[in-house]
Design a protein around this motif. Sequence first.
Motif, PDB file in Angstrom:
ATOM      1  N   ALA A  46       0.836  -1.200   0.000  1.00 11.99           N
ATOM      2  CA  ALA A  46       0.000   0.000   0.000  1.00 11.99           C
ATOM      3  C   ALA A  46       0.869   1.248   0.000  1.00 11.99           C
ATOM      4  O   ALA A  46       2.029   1.228   0.421  1.00 11.99           O
ATOM      5  CB  ALA A  46      -0.926   0.012   1.218  1.00 11.99           C
ATOM      6  N   LEU A  47       0.287   2.343  -0.483  1.00 10.18           N
ATOM      7  CA  LEU A  47       0.932   3.643  -0.397  1.00 10.18           C
ATOM      8  C   LEU A  47       0.852   4.121   1.053  1.00 10.18           C
ATOM      9  O   LEU A  47      -0.172   3.936   1.715  1.00 10.18           O
ATOM     10  CB  LEU A  47       0.239   4.644  -1.314  1.00 10.18           C
ATOM     11  N   THR A  48       1.904   4.732   1.547  1.00  4.45           N
ATOM     12  CA  THR A  48       1.910   5.156   2.943  1.00  4.45           C
ATOM     13  C   THR A  48       1.901   6.675   3.114  1.00  4.45           C
ATOM     14  O   THR A  48       1.123   7.193   3.899  1.00  4.45           O
ATOM     15  CB  THR A  48       3.125   4.566   3.684  1.00  4.45           C
ATOM     16  N   ARG A  49       2.736   7.402   2.390  1.00  2.00           N
ATOM     17  CA  ARG A  49       2.716   8.849   2.530  1.00  2.00           C
ATOM     18  C   ARG A  49       3.150   9.495   1.215  1.00  2.00           C
ATOM     19  O   ARG A  49       3.893   8.885   0.448  1.00  2.00           O
ATOM     20  CB  ARG A  49       3.623   9.305   3.679  1.00  2.00           C
ATOM     21  N   PRO A  50       2.659  10.719   0.980  1.00  2.00           N
ATOM     22  CA  PRO A  50       1.742  11.497   1.804  1.00  2.00           C
ATOM     23  C   PRO A  50       0.326  10.938   1.762  1.00  2.00           C
ATOM     24  O   PRO A  50       0.003  10.110   0.909  1.00  2.00           O
ATOM     25  CB  PRO A  50       1.810  12.887   1.169  1.00  2.00           C
ATOM     26  N   ALA A  51      -0.514  11.400   2.688  1.00  3.42           N
ATOM     27  CA  ALA A  51      -1.894  10.934   2.750  1.00  3.42           C
ATOM     28  C   ALA A  51      -2.666  11.410   1.531  1.00  3.42           C
ATOM     29  O   ALA A  51      -2.290  12.386   0.874  1.00  3.42           O
ATOM     30  CB  ALA A  51      -2.555  11.441   4.030  1.00  3.42           C
ATOM     31  N   ASP A  52      -3.741  10.693   1.237  1.00  4.82           N
ATOM     32  CA  ASP A  52      -4.584  11.085   0.113  1.00  4.82           C
ATOM     33  C   ASP A  52      -5.168  12.476   0.357  1.00  4.82           C
ATOM     34  O   ASP A  52      -5.578  12.807   1.469  1.00  4.82           O
ATOM     35  CB  ASP A  52      -5.704  10.061  -0.072  1.00  4.82           C
ATOM     36  N   GLN A  53      -5.177  13.290  -0.681  1.00  6.89           N
ATOM     37  CA  GLN A  53      -5.699  14.655  -0.663  1.00  6.89           C
ATOM     38  C   GLN A  53      -4.847  15.606   0.184  1.00  6.89           C
ATOM     39  O   GLN A  53      -5.294  16.698   0.525  1.00  6.89           O
ATOM     40  CB  GLN A  53      -7.146  14.690  -0.160  1.00  6.89           C
TER      41      GLN A  53
ATOM     42  N   ILE B 297       8.977  16.761  -2.332  1.00  7.09           N
ATOM     43  CA  ILE B 297       7.904  15.829  -2.012  1.00  7.09           C
ATOM     44  C   ILE B 297       8.534  14.504  -1.597  1.00  7.09           C
ATOM     45  O   ILE B 297       9.357  13.939  -2.319  1.00  7.09           O
ATOM     46  CB  ILE B 297       6.982  15.601  -3.219  1.00  7.09           C
ATOM     47  N   ASN B 298       8.144  14.004  -0.443  1.00  4.49           N
ATOM     48  CA  ASN B 298       8.641  12.726   0.061  1.00  4.49           C
ATOM     49  C   ASN B 298       7.531  11.696  -0.043  1.00  4.49           C
ATOM     50  O   ASN B 298       6.494  11.823   0.607  1.00  4.49           O
ATOM     51  CB  ASN B 298       9.107  12.865   1.517  1.00  4.49           C
ATOM     52  N   LEU B 299       7.749  10.681  -0.864  1.00  2.00           N
ATOM     53  CA  LEU B 299       6.769   9.622  -1.090  1.00  2.00           C
ATOM     54  C   LEU B 299       7.316   8.314  -0.534  1.00  2.00           C
ATOM     55  O   LEU B 299       8.520   8.072  -0.553  1.00  2.00           O
ATOM     56  CB  LEU B 299       6.475   9.457  -2.583  1.00  2.00           C
ATOM     57  N   SER B 300       6.410   7.440  -0.088  1.00  4.61           N
ATOM     58  CA  SER B 300       6.852   6.134   0.384  1.00  4.61           C
ATOM     59  C   SER B 300       5.708   5.142   0.283  1.00  4.61           C
ATOM     60  O   SER B 300       4.525   5.518   0.260  1.00  4.61           O
ATOM     61  CB  SER B 300       7.356   6.200   1.829  1.00  4.61           C
ATOM     62  N   VAL B 301       6.062   3.848   0.214  1.00  3.21           N
ATOM     63  CA  VAL B 301       5.095   2.752   0.180  1.00  3.21           C
ATOM     64  C   VAL B 301       5.562   1.683   1.163  1.00  3.21           C
ATOM     65  O   VAL B 301       6.676   1.725   1.681  1.00  3.21           O
ATOM     66  CB  VAL B 301       4.965   2.152  -1.238  1.00  3.21           C
ATOM     67  N   GLN B 302       4.689   0.715   1.412  1.00  2.00           N
ATOM     68  CA  GLN B 302       5.071  -0.413   2.249  1.00  2.00           C
ATOM     69  C   GLN B 302       6.137  -1.253   1.551  1.00  2.00           C
ATOM     70  O   GLN B 302       6.227  -1.280   0.321  1.00  2.00           O
ATOM     71  CB  GLN B 302       3.855  -1.292   2.535  1.00  2.00           C
ATOM     72  N   GLU B 303       6.911  -1.948   2.363  1.00  2.00           N
ATOM     73  CA  GLU B 303       7.835  -2.916   1.801  1.00  2.00           C
ATOM     74  C   GLU B 303       7.040  -4.096   1.240  1.00  2.00           C
ATOM     75  O   GLU B 303       5.948  -4.413   1.711  1.00  2.00           O
ATOM     76  CB  GLU B 303       8.800  -3.413   2.869  1.00  2.00           C
ATOM     77  N   THR B 304       7.583  -4.755   0.252  1.00  2.00           N
ATOM     78  CA  THR B 304       6.934  -5.926  -0.312  1.00  2.00           C
ATOM     79  C   THR B 304       7.991  -6.918  -0.770  1.00  2.00           C
ATOM     80  O   THR B 304       9.186  -6.608  -0.790  1.00  2.00           O
ATOM     81  CB  THR B 304       6.004  -5.545  -1.475  1.00  2.00           C
TER      82      THR B 304
END
Length: 653
Positions: free
Chosen positions: A336-343, A351-358
């Motif tokens: 799943a996407l973790t940050r930033p939050a939706d909206q 911009i700092n983006l991150s997702v869960q590890e998989t």
Amino acid sequence: MKSILVFALFCLLSLTLNGQPYYGSNFTDIGIGTRQNGLARSITGAYDQAYHIFYNPGGLGFNRRFQVSADYTKWIAETSHYSFQWTGQKQFVGSRKSTLGVGLVYLGMPEWDSTDGLQSPVSAQSLVFAVSAAQRLDWLPLIGEHVSLGVSLKGVSSTLAQSSAFGSFLDYGLMLRTGRAEVNWGVFKYLEILFGFAAQNAELLPLKFLSERTTIPMLKRFGFSLNCGTHETYSLSISTALHQYEHFGNAFALGGEFWWRNLIGIRAGYESRRHVGGFSFSAGLRLGSRNLPLLLPIRSNRDLTADFCHSGSGDILNDVNRAGLSLFVSGPEPFALTRPADQETITGTQINLSVQETSDPDPWDEIRFYLIMDADKGHFDQAVNMAKSNFAEFVSTYQPTSEDDMNSRSEELRNKLIICRKTDHPQAMNLELSPDKFCSYYWTVLAVDLDNHVQVAHGSDYFRTIHISRPQLTVEDIYLQYDPLIKGRSDDRQGEICVKLANKGQVETPIYKLSVFIARQQNEKEINQLKNQLREGRIGKIWGEEFIEPLSAGDSITIKLDDTWRVPESEWGEHLAYAKVEINDPNIHPDLDHIAQRKNEQFQPLFTVPRWQEDVVRIPRQDLFNVTTIQFTEIQIPVLPVVFFPANASEIS
């Protein structure tokens, strides 16, 4: 004669159907699973997916998120043996690996008559139904992702002629995985070790047949496997297991499995139990999106394995042949996407983006990630759908590596996509947007394995929206708050300069700086030149410079400069005032379009206040006004509330 054969069949069938390869009889043993029998059932601590429902439910916690398996064996006395297993993965109590499973085993023979019609034909069949649950302990620090626990609840039903019996039993198990380590042993890049333990057939409801209790012995399994491989070439697994039977002693099993390019696999095993053991051999063929995709009309990210096994049955029964199929997910695990939050609204250019590890369920596979971002939802969906349906076309379209890929269509699509970036660190993706980029963006991340199986960030928000906003500080007005009294020529005070500011953006401003410049306007025709000179700071005087606290979105404020505007008599007349507001934070970029429209600045003419001649006041005949005189003992000061005078005049005439 008939009763003897029927009794033998009953012993064979009713005790077999506890769903495990060993039963409470030294007469026979039939295991389930083609691959499992090919490894001589040495799989307690080995990769096994759905069949762990009946071997070690603890192993299901590391299962693929979906698998369906079935196998068939036909052996002595026309007896048929079927099994079916289904497992699915859910997320529960903070863990991304909660697995549910359902298994079914059937063993039976058709109607049989050995009396030449003197008595009615009889048949025998048994059925096992199992429901399993397993949990990887993700919430435990450090070791949680390497430990899994599971249980299986089994119901056993056996029918012989007109008589039947039913019982229920409980299995539970544990599996440990070390996680793969890079070793680079020749053709093998990675290594992983697994350990397993299972206890089976804890009796809940006794199995009784013809009022006689039938014992299914308790069984404890201990297993270990060593696995090494490289995804593109070879993989090898060696597994061993010790089985401890209640009342029936111990058995040892050893198995090995070798795969070439994840396409063709061969197996062999040996099981030490005298009456039901022996050597076994097996082969497997894996078909999927990587191997012979045209022969497999199934969904992407689904692979199919076909297995065949020839195994011994000890010194009593004949050798038997088995066949099985397994359909399973082969792409990366959901994330799943973790940050930033939706909206979420972002004010800076960073911009700092991150997702869960998989990870990938294939132990030797590797994953790379692609970030997709676009301001146009249609273009965004087009890119995501292309990646899911044909990843090779997606790469050539949005990330061409040769001139042949630079065709007009791919150029058009690529220009539409703002960002398409490959990254190996999806937990820390940092983007630096140009200061002129401010709008709403749609973004998601793709996980792609070496076989080009694509997994899009899952959940209700497989994509998220972020809003890039900049503070929009606007100078709405600049004016002079005149002194209420008209003074004589010797007093150069004109009043206080006021600037009205507003935040037209959607986010709060940081601390900002307000500057005011004022210059004498000599010629109306040179007004544009004067404005440019004021902007560039070549003329004029910095009359005021203030640092203002943050201003909320939609709010406005009127700032009164601290110093009084003073103008000597030589500079009386029309002046041009210039006010400019700037963000005082190097990490926050303003809205460049807002600045391009010069909404952060304002020009206004200011006029000096007319002064009295100290010796005489001449009032034109057509002008009328009231004069109020306040008399003191020693001083008299006339106050004129309303004065009429010619425009732009510096004196009252």
